[in-house]
Design an enzyme around this catalytic site. Sequence first.
Site, mmCIF file in Angstrom:
data_model
loop_
_atom_site.group_PDB
_atom_site.id
_atom_site.type_symbol
_atom_site.label_atom_id
_atom_site.label_comp_id
_atom_site.label_asym_id
_atom_site.label_seq_id
_atom_site.Cartn_x
_atom_site.Cartn_y
_atom_site.Cartn_z
ATOM 1 N N ASP A 273 5.102 14.167 14.064
ATOM 2 C CA ASP A 273 5.302 13.893 12.631
ATOM 3 C C ASP A 273 3.991 14.057 11.864
ATOM 4 O OD1 ASP A 273 6.885 13.330 10.452
ATOM 5 O OD2 ASP A 273 6.753 11.160 10.661
ATOM 6 N N GLY B 6 7.182 3.910 4.033
ATOM 7 C CA GLY B 6 7.508 5.038 4.897
ATOM 8 C C GLY B 6 8.940 4.966 5.375
ATOM 9 N N GLY B 7 9.246 5.804 6.349
ATOM 10 C CA GLY B 7 10.615 5.903 6.833
ATOM 11 C C GLY B 7 11.121 4.641 7.502
ATOM 12 N N PHE B 8 10.233 3.867 8.159
ATOM 13 C CA PHE B 8 10.689 2.695 8.904
ATOM 14 C C PHE B 8 10.236 1.381 8.276
ATOM 15 C CE2 PHE B 8 10.647 5.855 12.477
ATOM 16 C CZ PHE B 8 12.022 5.900 12.604
ATOM 17 N N GLY B 9 9.646 1.406 7.089
ATOM 18 C CA GLY B 9 9.247 0.160 6.461
ATOM 19 C C GLY B 9 8.097 0.349 5.504
ATOM 20 N N LEU C 226 0.824 -1.210 0.000
ATOM 21 C CA LEU C 226 0.000 0.000 0.000
ATOM 22 C C LEU C 226 0.854 1.254 0.000
ATOM 23 C CD1 LEU C 226 -2.675 -1.064 2.650
ATOM 24 C CD2 LEU C 226 -2.958 -1.013 0.166
#
Length: 809
Positions: A621, A509-512, A506
């Site tokens: 964030d 992002g920054g962490f996965g 989908l």
Amino acid sequence: MMEEHRQCFAIFFFIYLVFCTSQFATSQRLVNFISGVPTLWINRPSIGGKFSRDILNYTPILLEGNASLRFLYGFSCTFDHTECFLGISLVLYNSTGETIYIEGGQLIWSANRNHPVQVNATLQLGRDGNLVLADSDGTLVWSTNTTGKSVSGLNLTETGNLVLFDTTNRTVWQSFDHPTDCLLPGQNLVSGQKLTASVSAYNSSQGLFSLTVLNGSLAAYIDSDPPQYYYASDNPDSLYWSFDGHTLTALQYPPTSTAQFIKLGHDGHLRVYHFGDLNWEEVDYILSGDDCRYPMVCGRYSICANGGQCTCPVEVNFFKPFSERNPGLGCTELMSISCDSSQYHSFVELKNTEYFSFRFNYELNSSVFWLEGQKIEDCQRACLSNCSCKAAVYDPYRNMRGSCLLLNEVFSLIDGGLGTVFLKVQNSPNAPVIFPRQKTPFKVIIGCTLIGILLILSVCSALSKKRSEKRKAGDFLDLEPILPGILTRFSYNELKIITQDFNRKLGKGGFGSVYEGTLSNGTKIAVKHLNGVGQVKESFLTEVKTVGGIHHINLVKLIGYCAEKSHRLLIYEYMVNGSLDRWITQENGLTWHKRQMVISDIAKGLAYLHEDCSHKIIHLDIKPQNILLDQNFRAKISDFGLSKLIEKDKSKVVTRMRGTPGYIAPEWLSSVITEKVDVYAFGIVLLEILCGRKNLDWSQTDEEDVHLLTVFTRKAEQEQLTDMVDRNEDMQLHREAVTEMMSLAAWCLQGDFSKRPSMSMVVKALEGLVTVETNLDYNFRNVPKIGAGNQPREATISSKLPSVLSGPR
């Protein structure tokens, strides 16, 4: 007499609209052109058709062809009517008495492949000449953008081309100029156009593979950043097309063929399909080349050998199969590359290994990073010094000088050949960093060194494992108070089944990455797979603790989690309309009413976090990517991995800088922050929603217009804020109200955080209960010295009815 004619025309036009939107009973009711505007069609699927295992339901609009195989323009819906597409299909059409049968549907062009609509969606050809598709709730999904071009009618040609024409029968717009993944005989593909494959056989959204005309060649590529080409030819030989270096024209071969089309498949292959006796048959496979030279034949980081066998690099400490049962899904890194720990980067060296895009990217002069005439050490050094680089491919014999290709993304590798591939990997801080090709002639020293390293590693591993077990135990003891009865703990294998081996991504992002999944009861979920260690583990624990214990209509619901070995996954409710960022810049985006609703929802969610929880929660964030929209476009705040919990009685907190550039409040420079950093970020998002553009837009031709706040300051000084209102037609109708709401954004963006409103005050302003501050500073980076800020003024309670700022309650 004239009046009688007008009455007759009105009666005729009414009957015509009725038949267009009713159930089609006989073939005579389907015509091959519509003349005269305005005209309206409603998606009410009435004709069922079955082909293979796919059952579709149709709302026909135009039909062309005399044989049983025809072009049909209209809505085609899945059997349960959950997804409908406006497009052109090649269908088997039969009618018996009052019954119509449609079978064999092949969707060859679609207006809304990325945005399926529902039953009762409308298609309207308006008086202004614009053909507009709107969903059942009125959301604009697609249009031909032909406003003011004197469109007088709509036609479906015998070649399957949908055409808007003017009073002189001149073509104003045609579907042949906007291909999706297919070409019909007689259709051209020119420079600037492309075919884009679907995600999969069952998901028609745009996928990774594209075909275009570039620099005099027909080129196929995978849509990475930058693109990586896997086929290029300036003289592609085929009986099914002609190519002169500028235009690819699809041909009918043989000329007596009943029906035919060329399609770029979801696997990157280009195929020709012909209708046989009872079914569509593949008659040619156009792009030449070994199967191993297709980018995703073995998935990311996997090595393709003869016969299509897929294996991961043998260095088990760095890579593992994505699925043990299905090696074709590729490999995954055990530890993600971190730019903050570049001193621990090294390479896994794969000798006699090729890469599919090496030759083609060079021939097409693409924007992939090349180094020529370099030594192999220079190639390695260039990749190590560039954090975006994930691999370096070196060929010592390219152009007799040696060439180096740096890759930002790594797809399938090819076993055999003369090249060498260096895969960048992240080492643990506790492990020694060993760079490739380091040699020493002293064998005894090497042996002793290796033995010493092994002993040190063994001791460190044992100590690390012990500490890790204690840490994990402590982590989950911390979670225990909020987990029972609230969150479901999933195993990793369960999530692999639920997400079909993490097949439907989908977003990232920054962490996965986030994947779509379906529970056994049919409920759709979103699964966020966190990659890496350290900060990712902290993010996981923060999010579970934060979201696991709170519930609010404007916060995304956390359903469960997975913490198994190195796997960290979070399971959320599924949000049908994705993140807000995909709607902000959409040409026919959200209506003013929906934007008001989204703004109000975000404000209420933040007000709850700041004031109504047992602890004050600062999100840290807030940005459009972290605002998700449900089926009714109600907004919910997500991604609490960076959030900070502080005691109710504390007004400030000292912490390291967190967040996304462009949304970070100026007081972060002092490291002393309050919940007003969220208010500042909300002001940025509010401005993006009102203006229909990103905060940082590098596509702007004028450098002064790249930063939205710079434009906002300039237009405020010039008293030209109406120029900033989104060009969306509905937004322009309400530009005065939109401009007035910009003052609320300015209030939230004040450089002095003490002058910003609280989020509960913002909610009251949206409801018309308080007036917006008027003495505003439009220099949003004007930060006063610590302790010199003015106290926020008391809000003025309004006795008037809610103003135009009022959002939905």
